[in-house]
Design an enzyme around this catalytic site. Structure first.
Site, short mmCIF file in Angstrom:
data_model
loop_
_atom_site.label_atom_id
_atom_site.label_comp_id
_atom_site.label_asym_id
_atom_site.label_seq_id
_atom_site.Cartn_x
_atom_site.Cartn_y
_atom_site.Cartn_z
N GLY A 13 0.78 -1.37 -0.04
CA GLY A 13 -0.11 0.20 0.03
C GLY A 13 0.87 1.25 0.03
O GLY A 13 1.52 1.29 0.81
N PHE A 16 -0.87 7.31 2.61
CA PHE A 16 -0.33 7.74 3.74
C PHE A 16 0.72 7.30 4.50
O PHE A 16 1.72 7.60 4.59
CB PHE A 16 -1.11 8.95 4.43
N GLY A 17 0.18 6.10 4.92
CA GLY A 17 0.86 5.34 6.07
C GLY A 17 2.04 4.55 5.23
O GLY A 17 3.26 4.52 5.73
N GLU A 173 -19.21 17.50 2.39
CA GLU A 173 -18.22 18.18 1.20
C GLU A 173 -19.20 18.07 0.20
O GLU A 173 -19.21 18.80 -0.86
CB GLU A 173 -17.01 18.05 1.39
N ASP A 302 -6.12 2.88 7.73
CA ASP A 302 -7.21 2.39 7.79
C ASP A 302 -7.56 0.96 7.95
O ASP A 302 -8.72 0.50 8.39
CB ASP A 302 -8.14 2.84 6.63
N ALA A 318 -5.67 10.90 7.39
CA ALA A 318 -4.34 11.02 6.75
C ALA A 318 -3.38 11.26 7.86
O ALA A 318 -2.26 10.62 7.91
CB ALA A 318 -4.20 12.05 5.73
#
Length: 427
Positions: A13, A16-17, A173, A302, A318
């Site tokens: 993956g 972000f992580g 949003e 996540d 994030a």
């Protein structure tokens, strides 16, 4: 190479992580392999702006290889992981040979969750990928295009009804931006109907929108959405979803565009590992983010159920994923250097932010709460800061400034879909 340098870290993956872990391990005596089924890193917090024609895809996504090319000990592979053989210490990749690891970091993200109603997905797409965003943009813009042809008022009303299910930050949003698109951006573009007649409905099963914020900020967001023309319906769960609309509280609401923002489920990482998981499928990790019973497999972002010092789950945002990726890199580096393990992971709350259209937002940093225009500017600066690269920061800033001043959104392109008449309704 030293013995330690032979240590192979596989990161599944490039979110972000995963990226944060790779960057922080790049200076360690290890070999790193990053595997992702897509060749780009996606800035998900702004994905809704692609879906609502505010930003083009190229401004919120970057090739993974270009982000990691300056690290000689990092190899990037494009592939779809389908499992983990914990006994053989292999990552299983579809159509490719197994990939051996010494340490494994799973940062595989999340997917849509329809609470046992997966049959709703074709009618109510969620928003997790660039493909999702361009599909939603096509549906939204195509609804207006077909309304221009429609002569039956009831049918036109169905085409111009947009339902968003779920009133977390993404749902709020989406609702606010679609309302502005109809009431402002497109107002002078069509001749046979008034785009301001469009109906935007935000549905939330809970008692209020933005449940992760304080009640006063939630109430402000509700009022701000109402001023934009959004109908907010709380305390009622959707019981049926079809291509023609939704059933809400025993009443059927006709709508040709339905968007899902109600829930997410973790990737199948827990199933791959045979590890304990919470109701959303997130791995119940140890305080050092390892899998119970296996100190060399880490789970972040996540995909992980992480409990903070106050006993509450760490949110799937994030900043949390980046902190977790950085922490895991520190744990692996300390082990290889024979140093003491870092203390258990502690999440530093970076605050909650949500925007409501182009001139209002809410921000909760704990020690300070903001709302209105000053919160919108704070939200914008924070998001621009986390974007990758000067060009993208400038491009997004200029785009937002143009939208703020003029109301025009230049990314109103209907792509990745057939011409009118090839789909049912705006789909």
């Amino acid at each position: 190479m030293t013995a330690a340098a032979a240590h192979h870290v596989v990161i599944v993956g490039a979110g972000f992580g995963g990226l944060e872990a790779a960057r922080n391990l790049a200076g360690a005596p290890v070999r790193i392999t990053v595997v992702d089924r897509r060749n780009h890193h996606l800035f998900q917090p702004l994905l809704y702006q692609v879906a609502t024609a505010s930003l083009p895809t190229s401004e919120i996504a970057w090739p993974v290889r270009s982000l990691l090319r300056r690290y000689p000990n990092v190899t990037t592979l494009l592939g779809s992981v389908v499992g983990v053989d914990t006994n053989a210490r292999n990552v299983l990749i579809e159509g490719e040979p197994p990939l051996a690891f010494d340490s494994l970091i799973l940062a595989t993200g999340a997917r849509h969750a329809y609470f046992g109603h997966d049959e709703w997905e074709p009618y109510a797409p969620g928003l997790k990928t660039l493909e999702d965003a361009t599909k939603i943009r096509r549906r939204v813009l195509s609804a207006f295009e077909q309304a221009e042809w429609e002569t039956d008022e009831a049918r036109r009303a169905e085409l111009l009804t947009f339902v968003i299910i779920g009133a977390g930050p993404t749902g709020v949003e989406l609702a606010g931006t679609i309302a502005e698109l109809a009431h402002d951006t497109l107002r002078t573009d069509f001749r046979n109907f008034d785009t301001r007649s469009a109906r935007v409905v935000l549905v939330e099963a809970g008692p209020r929108i933005l449940a992760g914020f304080t009640e006063d900020l939630s109430a402000y967001a509700d009022r701000a959405l109402t001023r934009l023309g959004v109908e907010v319906k709380t305390g009622r769960a959707v019981s049926r979803c079809t291509e023609d609309g939704i059933e809400l509280g025993g009443t059927f609401l006709p709508a040709k565009t339905i968007l899902w923002a109600a829930g997410v489920a973790a990737s199948p990482a827990a199933e791959w590992l045979g590890a304990p998981a919470d109701r959303a499928g997130r791995v119940m990790v140890e305080p050092d983010l390892t899998v119970p019973g296996d100190a060399n497999i880490f789970v972040v972002g996540d995909t992980a159920h992480v409990v903070s010092a106050d006993g509450k789950p760490v949110p799937g945002v994030a900043p949390a994923a980046k902190q977790e990726g950085r922490y895991v890199a520190g744990v692996i580096t300390a082990r290889l250097k024979g140093k003491a393990a870092p203390p258990p992971f502690a999440y530093g709350n970076a605050g909650n932010l949500a925007t409501i259209g182009k001139r209002a937002a809410i921000v909760d940093f704990g020690w300070i709460k903001l709302k209105g225009r000053i919160a919108w500017w704070t939200w914008g600066i924070a998001h621009i800061f986390f974007l990758i690269g000067l060009r993208n920061r400038l491009a997004v800033a200029l785009n937002w400034l143009w939208i703020y001043v003029s109301g025009h959104r230049s990314a109103r392109l209907i792509t990745q879909g057939p011409a009118k008449g090839s789909e049912t309704g705006p789909r």
